[in-house]
Design a protein around this motif. Structure first.
Motif, mmCIF file in Angstrom:
data_model
loop_
_atom_site.group_PDB
_atom_site.id
_atom_site.type_symbol
_atom_site.label_atom_id
_atom_site.label_comp_id
_atom_site.label_asym_id
_atom_site.label_seq_id
_atom_site.Cartn_x
_atom_site.Cartn_y
_atom_site.Cartn_z
ATOM 1 N N GLN A 1 0.823 -1.198 0.000
ATOM 2 C CA GLN A 1 0.000 0.000 0.000
ATOM 3 C C GLN A 1 0.866 1.261 0.000
ATOM 4 O O GLN A 1 0.588 2.230 -0.715
ATOM 5 N N VAL A 2 1.935 1.263 0.793
ATOM 6 C CA VAL A 2 2.853 2.404 0.830
ATOM 7 C C VAL A 2 3.552 2.552 -0.524
ATOM 8 O O VAL A 2 3.749 3.672 -1.022
ATOM 9 N N ALA A 3 3.910 1.422 -1.134
ATOM 10 C CA ALA A 3 4.561 1.450 -2.441
ATOM 11 C C ALA A 3 3.649 2.072 -3.490
ATOM 12 O O ALA A 3 4.079 2.911 -4.296
ATOM 13 N N VAL A 4 2.382 1.679 -3.478
ATOM 14 C CA VAL A 4 1.410 2.219 -4.441
ATOM 15 C C VAL A 4 1.221 3.715 -4.220
ATOM 16 O O VAL A 4 1.204 4.507 -5.169
ATOM 17 N N GLY A 5 1.050 4.115 -2.951
ATOM 18 C CA GLY A 5 0.861 5.527 -2.641
ATOM 19 C C GLY A 5 2.049 6.366 -3.073
ATOM 20 O O GLY A 5 1.886 7.447 -3.659
ATOM 21 N N THR A 6 3.256 5.900 -2.806
ATOM 22 C CA THR A 6 4.464 6.634 -3.186
ATOM 23 C C THR A 6 4.603 6.705 -4.699
ATOM 24 O O THR A 6 4.986 7.742 -5.264
ATOM 25 N N ALA A 7 4.284 5.607 -5.388
ATOM 26 C CA ALA A 7 4.358 5.585 -6.855
ATOM 27 C C ALA A 7 3.385 6.589 -7.460
ATOM 28 O O ALA A 7 3.702 7.277 -8.438
ATOM 29 N N LEU A 8 2.192 6.694 -6.879
ATOM 30 C CA LEU A 8 1.194 7.630 -7.397
ATOM 31 C C LEU A 8 1.617 9.078 -7.164
ATOM 32 O O LEU A 8 1.433 9.934 -8.041
ATOM 33 N N VAL A 9 2.153 9.363 -5.976
ATOM 34 C CA VAL A 9 2.642 10.718 -5.699
ATOM 35 C C VAL A 9 3.718 11.097 -6.712
ATOM 36 O O VAL A 9 3.729 12.207 -7.265
ATOM 37 N N THR A 10 4.620 10.177 -6.988
ATOM 38 C CA THR A 10 5.686 10.423 -7.960
ATOM 39 C C THR A 10 5.111 10.633 -9.351
ATOM 40 O O THR A 10 5.530 11.536 -10.085
ATOM 41 N N GLU A 11 4.132 9.814 -9.721
ATOM 42 C CA GLU A 11 3.550 9.896 -11.057
ATOM 43 C C GLU A 11 2.851 11.229 -11.292
ATOM 44 O O GLU A 11 2.866 11.761 -12.415
ATOM 45 N N VAL A 12 2.236 11.782 -10.254
ATOM 46 C CA VAL A 12 1.541 13.062 -10.403
ATOM 47 C C VAL A 12 2.481 14.121 -10.971
ATOM 48 O O VAL A 12 2.131 14.863 -11.894
ATOM 49 N N PHE A 13 3.692 14.199 -10.424
ATOM 50 C CA PHE A 13 4.642 15.211 -10.881
ATOM 51 C C PHE A 13 5.144 14.915 -12.286
ATOM 52 O O PHE A 13 5.352 15.830 -13.088
#
Length: 284
Positions: free
Chosen positions: A43-55
Motif C-alpha cells: 500500500q505504501v509502495a502504491v501511494g508513493t508511486a502515485l505521488v511520484t507519477e503526479v509530478f
C-alpha cells in the motif's frame, strides 16, 4: 534527511524518460520497484508511486495542452468516473492484505504486458480510423486542431463502454497504481478509433487528474493511520520527484529515437518478467 535513497534520482530520470517516451504511467515502473527492491508495504509502495507519477504527468499534460491535442470534453467525461473509482480503490487498498495486493499488482502488470506485446504501431491504428467499426453517435462529432495546424476530425462512440473502462481503470489505479492508461488506450484507440495523437493526449490528462485524487487519498489515509508510512512517502518523494521532472523533459527525445513499435513490446516482456516475480513473491 536520509540520503540512503540518493540513487533513486538517476533511476527516476531513466524511468520517467522511458515512461513519457512510451506514453506509459510511471507508477507502472515504480510500484514493483518499491515492492520488490525496497521491500515496502504494497500500500505504501502504491501511494508513493502515485505521488511520484503526479509530478511526472503534470509536465506531460502541460505539453499536450500547449500542443492543443487534448480532447477536453472526452477527458472530462472519463475523469468523472475514473476519479471517484480511484478514490474507492485507494480506500480499499488499506483493507486488502499485503500479499493479496501484491498478487493484484502482479496480475495488473501481466495485463499491461500483454497489451504492450500485442501493440500495433500508431500508423496502423490511425489508418483504421473511419472504417465504421465502432457504434458511432452521428450527433457527437469532434474536431481537434493542434498547434502545428493538423486537424483531427472523428466521432465519439461507445461512450458508455468508454466510461466503464475508465471506471475499472480508475479502480485499479487506486488499488495497484496502474491500469487506467491501458484501459483508455483500448477504449479510445482500439474500440472507438480516435486518432492516436488525440487519444494519448486525452488519456494523459485523465490519468493525471485521477492520479492526483488517488495519491491524495493514500496520503490522507497514511496521515490518519499514523506511523512511519507518511514519512516513508516523503523520504522517497524527495528523490523521485526531481528525477521524474527531469525525465519528463527527456521523454520526447526518447520517443524520437526509439520507434513505439519496438519500445512497447520490449517493455511488455519486461513487465511480464516483473509480474511473474511479483506473483511468485505473493505466493511464498
Amino acid at each position: 534527511m536520509d540520503l540512503s535513497y540518493w540513487y533513486l534520482v538517476p533511476v527516476s530520470v531513466v524511468i520517467a524518460s522511458v515512461a513519457n517516451g512510451a506514453g506509459v504511467g510511471g507508477a507502472t515502473f515504480f510500484s514493483p520497484l518499491f515492492v520488490l527492491v525496497l521491500r515496502l508495504n504494497p500500500q505504501v509502495a502504491v501511494g508513493t508511486a502515485l505521488v511520484t507519477e503526479v509530478f511526472g504527468f503534470a509536465s506531460g499534460v502541460s505539453g499536450h495542452a500547449r500542443a492543443k491535442a487534448i480532447d477536453w470534453r472526452t477527458a472530462g467525461l472519463l475523469a468523472l468516473v475514473s476519479v471517484p473509482a480511484a478514490v474507492i480503490g485507494s480506500l480499499l487498498s488499506g483493507l486488502v492484505p499485503g500479499d493479496v495486493l501484491k498478487a493484484l499488482l502482479g496480475v495488473g502488470l501481466a495485463g499491461v504486458a500483454v497489451a504492450f506485446i500485442r501493440h500495433h504501431d500508431a500508423e496502423h491504428e490511425d489508418a483504421a480510423i473511419g472504417r465504421g467499426e465502432g457504434v458511432v453517435d452521428p450527433h457527437v462529432a469532434r474536431t481537434i486542431v493542434t498547434r502545428d495546424g493538423r486537424s483531427y476530425r472523428y466521432r465519439a462512440c461507445r461512450r458508455s463502454e468508454g466510461r466503464a473502462f475508465a471506471a475499472l481503470g480508475g479502480l485499479f489505479v487506486g488499488l495497484i497504481s496502474t491500469g487506467l492508461g491501458e484501459a483508455n488506450s483500448y477504449a479510445l484507440v482500439k474500440r472507438c478509433r480516435i486518432p492516436t495523437r488525440v487519444s494519448v493526449a486525452t488519456s494523459v490528462a485523465v490519468v493525471a487528474v485521477t492520479a492526483v485524487a488517488a495519491s491524495l487519498t493514500h496520503v490522507v489515509d497514511f496521515a490518519r493511520a499514523g506511523g512511519d508510512a507518511l514519512a516513508t512517502v516523503g523520504g522517497l518523494a524527495v528523490f523521485t520527484v526531481p528525477g521524474v521532472v527531469l525525465g519528463g523533459q527527456l521523454g520526447p527525445w526518447v520517443a524520437s529515437r526509439v520507434p513505439e513499435r519496438h519500445m512497447l513490446p520490449a517493455l511488455g516482456w519486461l513487465f511480464l518478467a516483473v509480474a511473474a516475480i511479483t506473483l511468485i513473491e505473493a505466493m511464498v
